[in-house]
Write a protein that holds these residues in place. Structure first.
Motif, PDB file in Angstrom:
ATOM      1  N   ASN A   1     -27.443 118.372  28.417  1.00 13.96           N
ATOM      2  CA  ASN A   1     -27.422 117.623  29.672  1.00 13.96           C
ATOM      3  C   ASN A   1     -28.058 116.244  29.511  1.00 13.96           C
ATOM      4  O   ASN A   1     -27.677 115.294  30.204  1.00 13.96           O
ATOM      5  CB  ASN A   1     -28.183 118.388  30.755  1.00 13.96           C
ATOM      6  N   PHE A   2     -29.055 116.170  28.642  1.00 15.86           N
ATOM      7  CA  PHE A   2     -29.750 114.907  28.369  1.00 15.86           C
ATOM      8  C   PHE A   2     -29.916 114.778  26.855  1.00 15.86           C
ATOM      9  O   PHE A   2     -30.178 115.767  26.171  1.00 15.86           O
ATOM     10  CB  PHE A   2     -31.128 114.877  29.036  1.00 15.86           C
ATOM     11  N   VAL A   3     -29.801 113.562  26.364  1.00 16.70           N
ATOM     12  CA  VAL A   3     -29.955 113.329  24.932  1.00 16.70           C
ATOM     13  C   VAL A   3     -31.012 112.254  24.700  1.00 16.70           C
ATOM     14  O   VAL A   3     -30.903 111.143  25.232  1.00 16.70           O
ATOM     15  CB  VAL A   3     -28.622 112.892  24.278  1.00 16.70           C
ATOM     16  N   LEU A   4     -32.016 112.610  23.934  1.00 13.90           N
ATOM     17  CA  LEU A   4     -33.033 111.651  23.503  1.00 13.90           C
ATOM     18  C   LEU A   4     -32.730 111.323  22.045  1.00 13.90           C
ATOM     19  O   LEU A   4     -33.073 112.074  21.135  1.00 13.90           O
ATOM     20  CB  LEU A   4     -34.439 112.246  23.666  1.00 13.90           C
ATOM     21  N   THR A   5     -32.031 110.224  21.846  1.00 16.05           N
ATOM     22  CA  THR A   5     -31.544 109.867  20.521  1.00 16.05           C
ATOM     23  C   THR A   5     -32.605 109.098  19.743  1.00 16.05           C
ATOM     24  O   THR A   5     -33.142 108.097  20.231  1.00 16.05           O
ATOM     25  CB  THR A   5     -30.275 109.006  20.625  1.00 16.05           C
ATOM     26  N   LEU A   6     -32.889 109.572  18.533  1.00 23.84           N
ATOM     27  CA  LEU A   6     -33.836 108.894  17.661  1.00 23.84           C
ATOM     28  C   LEU A   6     -33.131 107.771  16.906  1.00 23.84           C
ATOM     29  O   LEU A   6     -31.956 107.903  16.548  1.00 23.84           O
ATOM     30  CB  LEU A   6     -34.427 109.881  16.649  1.00 23.84           C
TER      31      LEU A   6
ATOM     32  N   LEU B   1     -30.588 121.465  29.386  1.00 24.25           N
ATOM     33  CA  LEU B   1     -30.762 121.364  27.938  1.00 24.25           C
ATOM     34  C   LEU B   1     -30.982 119.906  27.552  1.00 24.25           C
ATOM     35  O   LEU B   1     -30.186 119.034  27.899  1.00 24.25           O
ATOM     36  CB  LEU B   1     -29.526 121.907  27.214  1.00 24.25           C
ATOM     37  N   ILE B   2     -32.078 119.676  26.862  1.00 19.58           N
ATOM     38  CA  ILE B   2     -32.446 118.334  26.400  1.00 19.58           C
ATOM     39  C   ILE B   2     -32.396 118.338  24.875  1.00 19.58           C
ATOM     40  O   ILE B   2     -33.041 119.164  24.224  1.00 19.58           O
ATOM     41  CB  ILE B   2     -33.858 117.960  26.881  1.00 19.58           C
TER      42      ILE B   2
ATOM     43  N   SER C   1     -32.200 106.083  26.511  1.00 23.98           N
ATOM     44  CA  SER C   1     -31.867 105.740  27.903  1.00 23.98           C
ATOM     45  C   SER C   1     -32.057 106.913  28.858  1.00 23.98           C
ATOM     46  O   SER C   1     -32.243 106.715  30.059  1.00 23.98           O
ATOM     47  CB  SER C   1     -30.420 105.235  27.979  1.00 23.98           C
ATOM     48  N   ASP C   2     -32.012 108.146  28.340  1.00 28.82           N
ATOM     49  CA  ASP C   2     -32.178 109.324  29.201  1.00 28.82           C
ATOM     50  C   ASP C   2     -33.647 109.681  29.447  1.00 28.82           C
ATOM     51  O   ASP C   2     -33.930 110.663  30.148  1.00 28.82           O
ATOM     52  CB  ASP C   2     -31.488 110.548  28.562  1.00 28.82           C
ATOM     53  N   PHE C   3     -34.589 108.901  28.898  1.00 29.07           N
ATOM     54  CA  PHE C   3     -35.999 109.295  28.975  1.00 29.07           C
ATOM     55  C   PHE C   3     -36.473 109.473  30.420  1.00 29.07           C
ATOM     56  O   PHE C   3     -37.076 110.495  30.766  1.00 29.07           O
ATOM     57  CB  PHE C   3     -36.877 108.259  28.260  1.00 29.07           C
ATOM     58  N   ASN C   4     -36.211 108.495  31.279  1.00 30.56           N
ATOM     59  CA  ASN C   4     -36.653 108.599  32.676  1.00 30.56           C
ATOM     60  C   ASN C   4     -36.042 109.811  33.362  1.00 30.56           C
ATOM     61  O   ASN C   4     -36.721 110.527  34.121  1.00 30.56           O
ATOM     62  CB  ASN C   4     -36.301 107.331  33.450  1.00 30.56           C
TER      63      ASN C   4
END
Length: 316
Positions: free
Chosen positions: A135-140, A119-120, A29-32
């Motif tokens: 700050n952002f999480v791109l969860t696999l 931080l991503i 959800s944080d991708f954009n």
């Protein structure tokens, strides 16, 4: 029944393909928000990870850098021994850890928190230390690894690399990064050759075999021989009005030396723009079964490209 190597390979590929499909369906959800933030930073994207994640970090950084997003891979171990100085307040940091608990990332995490550096996190564990600090999480997706024991980084690294590609492509498109920009970062090898424009490879000026419509064929033959392209351009007021080739000479052998260039030339010849790619010019020559073609810009003759030019450039 014992599996053959091919059976094992198919199982690995199907497992990883299924995980990639799931990643696409469950895009973080944080991708954009990550893309928007990375477009705003004045510095570079720092990518880091330990072990196999470190190798993936290097690939992601290289892909970002080659597609218009300044990026650098930093080894977390080296970062703890002085390389933290490579990470500035103008940068953003992407940290990769499947578990989110990789101890070697602690110093980089602390550095980003101290200096308010975005931080991503790329991780499978949204409740991990890395994820909670980011700050952002791109969860696999929690997809199984493809190895027999379910532990070797296989599916997870494939998903991470694919997610990095997705970030790079999204960023390059939002930056308006085009083929000309791509050539700037890929001047060598096959990629560079395929992006060379005709303007950079064409012969011009005194190298061109140019005659006027009134030039006698004796002098025209001397020009064709001296320039070495096997053709001559018939030019009037700077514009290309005709082309003389070996075929034209054969068709006009009877009384050839008493004729003028304008009488022998094929009128309204095929030409190309200097701003098309050299590989496109090669396609035109191959389709027309010709070895050279003249280049015209604003109705003026400006150059010539021979098929040998494409060969030398590595296009063909």
């Amino acid at each position: 029944m014992t599996q053959t190597p091919a059976d094992i390979a198919r199982g690995v590929l199907h497992t990883e393909a299924a995980a990639l499909t799931r990643l696409g369906d469950e895009l973080p959800s944080d991708f954009n928000a990550v893309v928007t933030r990375l477009l705003q930073i004045p510095g570079r994207v720092i990518v880091s990870g330990m072990g196999k994640s470190g190798h993936v970090a290097g690939k992601i950084a290289a892909t970002l850098a080659s597609t218009g997003t300044p990026a650098q891979a930093v080894h977390p171990g080296e970062a703890s021994h002085g390389d933290l100085g490579m990470i500035t307040a103008a940068d953003a940091v992407i940290l990769i850890s499947n578990s989110g608990e990789t101890r070697e990332l602690a110093d980089i995490i602390a550095h980003t928190r101290r200096f308010a550096i975005p931080l991503i996190a790329i991780t499978r564990n949204p409740d991990s230390t890395l994820a909670t600090q980011a700050n952002f999480v791109l969860t696999l997706p929690d997809a199984p690894e493809a190895c027999a024991i379910g532990m070797a980084p296989t599916t997870s690294t494939t998903m991470t690399m694919a997610l990095g590609d997705a970030l790079a492509v999204a960023l390059m498109q939002h930056r308006g990064f085009d083929r000309e920009n791509f050539l700037t970062f890929h001047p060598g090898g096959t990629l560079g050759a395929q992006l060379i424009k005709v303007r950079a490879a064409m012969h011009k000026g005194d190298a061109l075999p140019v005659v006027s419509p009134d030039t006698g064929m004796g002098e025209t033959l001397l020009v064709m021989s001296a320039k070495g392209f096997g053709v001559a351009a018939v030019v009037e007021d700077g514009g290309l009005t005709g082309v003389i080739t070996d075929g034209d000479l054969r068709r006009n052998l009877d009384g050839l030396m008493e004729r003028r260039a304008g009488d022998v030339a094929t009128p309204n010849p095929r030409s190309i723009s200097p701003d098309i790619l050299l590989i496109e010019a090669l396609g035109v020559m191959n389709a027309a079964k010709i070895s050279a073609i003249f280049v015209v810009e604003k109705e003026q003759l400006v150059g010539l490209v021979h098929i040998h030019d494409a060969l030398r450039a590595g296009v063909a």
